[in-house]
Design a protein around this motif. Structure first.
Motif, PDB file in Angstrom:
ATOM      1  N   ASN A 239       0.936  -1.168  -0.105  1.00 40.00           N
ATOM      2  CA  ASN A 239      -0.124  -0.038   0.068  1.00 40.00           C
ATOM      3  C   ASN A 239       0.978   1.212   0.131  1.00 40.00           C
ATOM      4  O   ASN A 239       0.605   2.054  -0.739  1.00 40.00           O
ATOM      5  CB  ASN A 239      -0.812  -0.017   1.210  1.00 40.00           C
ATOM      6  N   SER A 428     -10.250   1.049  -2.507  1.00 42.99           N
ATOM      7  CA  SER A 428      -9.091   0.607  -1.665  1.00 42.99           C
ATOM      8  C   SER A 428      -9.432  -0.160  -0.330  1.00 42.99           C
ATOM      9  O   SER A 428     -10.216   0.545   0.430  1.00 42.99           O
ATOM     10  CB  SER A 428      -7.985   1.465  -1.265  1.00 42.99           C
ATOM     11  N   CYS A 549      -9.149   3.745  -7.171  1.00 39.55           N
ATOM     12  CA  CYS A 549      -8.065   3.201  -7.898  1.00 39.55           C
ATOM     13  C   CYS A 549      -8.080   3.321  -9.320  1.00 39.55           C
ATOM     14  O   CYS A 549      -9.446   3.552  -9.896  1.00 39.55           O
ATOM     15  CB  CYS A 549      -8.477   1.367  -7.571  1.00 39.55           C
TER      16      CYS A 549
END
Length: 558
Positions: A239, A428, A549
């Motif tokens: 991440n 996410s 995203c």
């Protein structure tokens, strides 16, 4: 003060909501239309939406468990619906949840009481065995999910209704492949259901055609060295990398990774019209295409009496059955119109949970999210936050701030050209979970963990971001969270090692490898992050909007 809470639906989010209400000292009553728990995951031949007979979870057990109730170690990493339902029963029995559920009860209406602006209460009308009842509740948790109504876009396929003589059905009607023996079948849509159904039918059908409007990336459940893909890639370390590396570079790296398994262009699957939105999990589809059992086709232009004409002007004759794997829409017919209109779009809800225009935050909608990780874990954390808001232990911003944040998010979607594709946007997992965890006060403090418990910190930062991480500290802290995290690889390998092999060189855990190879990377990443991203280390710092995203899954995802 909220006390009595109505919960609509006894699926995974409904069960978690009952448990969260009990944890906060509230009095839940759950209304379930069917005779049993499990919701979508309880397979049935009856005329209701459920999974098909052969479905396997796309998320591994360590990533999808309830945060204070891990799966038994002998359960497979990816499991059939029957094993998942067994887990739900174990969870309900362990926390004594069944006594709070009223089965075979339909919720007809949920309406504000006349004094709602001061009390926040709701009139809930239900029906059980023909008997209609009305009751007053202090809060309502809608847990009916977003698979409520099949989306059947017949108007988009000229000729399907008035010319085509074959059979057509929606994927929710599909139970198994028994009725497709020797037939030529066209599956419309290449989402997870479309891919699964095409593969399964191809084993008995004469030929299966898989039509896709824009293509999709296909990934396997299995990562390098045979570990579950989501456990290897949904980590805080990845991440951080995805947050700090240029998005263009990350896009190229992902495409290269996807095409390592097989070249999507050669298989006719590479996304074109919407390359940022489509991703499915399917271990067998590439093999079926390679063997010719499944043939990938473009979008259908029109249907004749027995044929399908595609947009590239090719024609497939003698089509017997058309399966619409075109998804679902969510619907809340029991809500009063003013509230239902707000909930028509999930991006109109504050953090996808709270209708922002209510005078009192006493109604929440859970599960209207699509994450790059487990939705079960996401809805449980939503329920933890919602019940604490009901109890008055967590406060929401003012109504004007709620609506301003919702408006900002919608403007962001418009700028990206995604306002009409919100149902395809995947958030996410780590980004969303951390944001809600910050609201609850349970986001892990990574720096503090490294100072106090380096062994645990390494597993939390480099290992999979499992739901148990949100039980390490803060409200709802669970004493078993640390051990559950440190033994997660043991539970992953346990169901695989069913044949004893004498191999002393085989490592029993990934932890040792991460410790040796990851520490230098950790030091470099830590210095960089401390300089540029204080939010990672200090959970109290207010987070910004959840990033969307650009590749069909979010930062921290696959």
């Amino acid at each position: 003060m909220v006390q009595r809470v109505a919960i609509i639906g006894a699926g995974s989010s409904g069960l978690a909501s009952i448990k969260c209400c009990l944890d906060e000292g509230l009095e839940p009553t759950c209304f379930e239309q069917s005779h049993d728990i499990g919701g979508l995951w309880r397979f049935t031949e009856a005329e209701r939406i459920s999974v098909y007979r052969s479905v396997i979870t796309n998320t591994s057990k360590e990533m999808m468990c309830f945060s204070d109730f891990p799966f038994p170690e002998d359960f497979p990493n990816y499991m059939k619906h029957s094993r998942l339902l067994e887990y739900f029963r174990m969870y309900a029995e362990h926390f004594s949840l069944l006594r709070y559920i009223r089965f075979k009860t339909t919720v007809h209406s949920v309406k504000k009481r006349p004094d709602f602006s001061t009390t926040g209460q709701w009139d809930v009308v239900t029906e059980t065995d023909g008997t209609v009842e009305s009751a007053i509740f202090d809060a309502v948790m809608v847990c009916s999910g977003h698979y409520a109504k099949p989306h059947l876009p017949l108007d988009s396929f000229p000729g399907i209704e008035n010319r085509f003589r074959g059979q057509y059905l929606h994927s929710w009607e599909y139970k198994d492949s028994a009725n497709f023996q020797g037939k030529r079948v066209l599956v419309l849509g290449v989402g997870n259901s479309g891919g699964d159904i095409a593969v399964e039918i191809s084993r008995v059908a004469a030929q299966v055609f898989l039509s896709t409007r824009s293509g999709t990336w296909v990934i396997s459940r299995i990562s390098d060295h045979g570990f579950p893909l989501d456990m290897m890639h949904t980590t805080r370390f990845y991440n951080c990398l995805e947050n700090f590396l240029p998005s263009a570079l990350m896009r190229l790296l992902r495409m290269k990774k996807f095409n390592t398994w097989f070249d999507h262009a050669n298989y006719g699957l590479i996304p074109q019209k919407s390359p940022n939105l489509s991703l499915i999990v399917n271990d067998e589809l590439p093999s079926c295409i390679l063997c010719g059992a499944v043939v990938v086709k473009p979008n259908v232009k029109e249907f004749t009496e027995s044929s399908a004409v595609f947009e590239d002007e090719t024609i497939e004759e003698n089509i017997d059955v058309v399966v619409f794997a075109t998804g679902y829409t969510f619907s809340f017919p029991f809500l009063e119109e003013s509230v239902r209109n707000i909930c028509r779009r999930k991006y109109a809800l504050y953090k996808y949970i709270f209708p922002p225009t209510l005078e009192k935050p006493t109604l929440v909608v859970l599960g209207l999210i699509q994450l790059s990780g487990s939705i079960m874990a996401g809805t449980e954390l939503q329920a933890r936050w919602a019940t604490r808001v009901f109890k008055g232990l967590n406060q929401l911003p003012t109504a004007s701030r709620l609506m301003a944040e919702v408006a900002k998010k919608q403007q962001h979607l418009i700028k990206q050209g995604l306002s009409n594709k919100e149902n395809k946007i995947i958030l996410s997992y780590i980004g969303y979970m951390d944001e809600i965890a910050s609201c609850v006060g349970v986001k892990p403090n990574i720096l503090l963990l490294f100072l106090k418990d380096p062994k645990l910190a390494l597993e939390v930062f480099f290992g999979p971001c499992t739901p148990c991480q949100y039980r390490l500290a803060g409200p709802g802290k669970w004493v078993g969270a640390r051990n559950t995290i440190l033994t997660q690889w043991h539970r992953t390998l346990k169901p695989l090692r069913t044949r004893v092999i004498d191999d002393s060189s085989n490592h029993s855990s990934v932890f040792h490898l991460l410790t040796i190879l990851g520490l230098p990377a950790l030091l470099c990443a830590g210095l960089f992050i401390c300089k540029y991203s204080p939010q990672l280390w200090f959970p109290g710092v207010r987070l910004g909007a959840i990033p969307i995203c650009k590749m069909g899954f979010m930062k921290g995802g696959l």
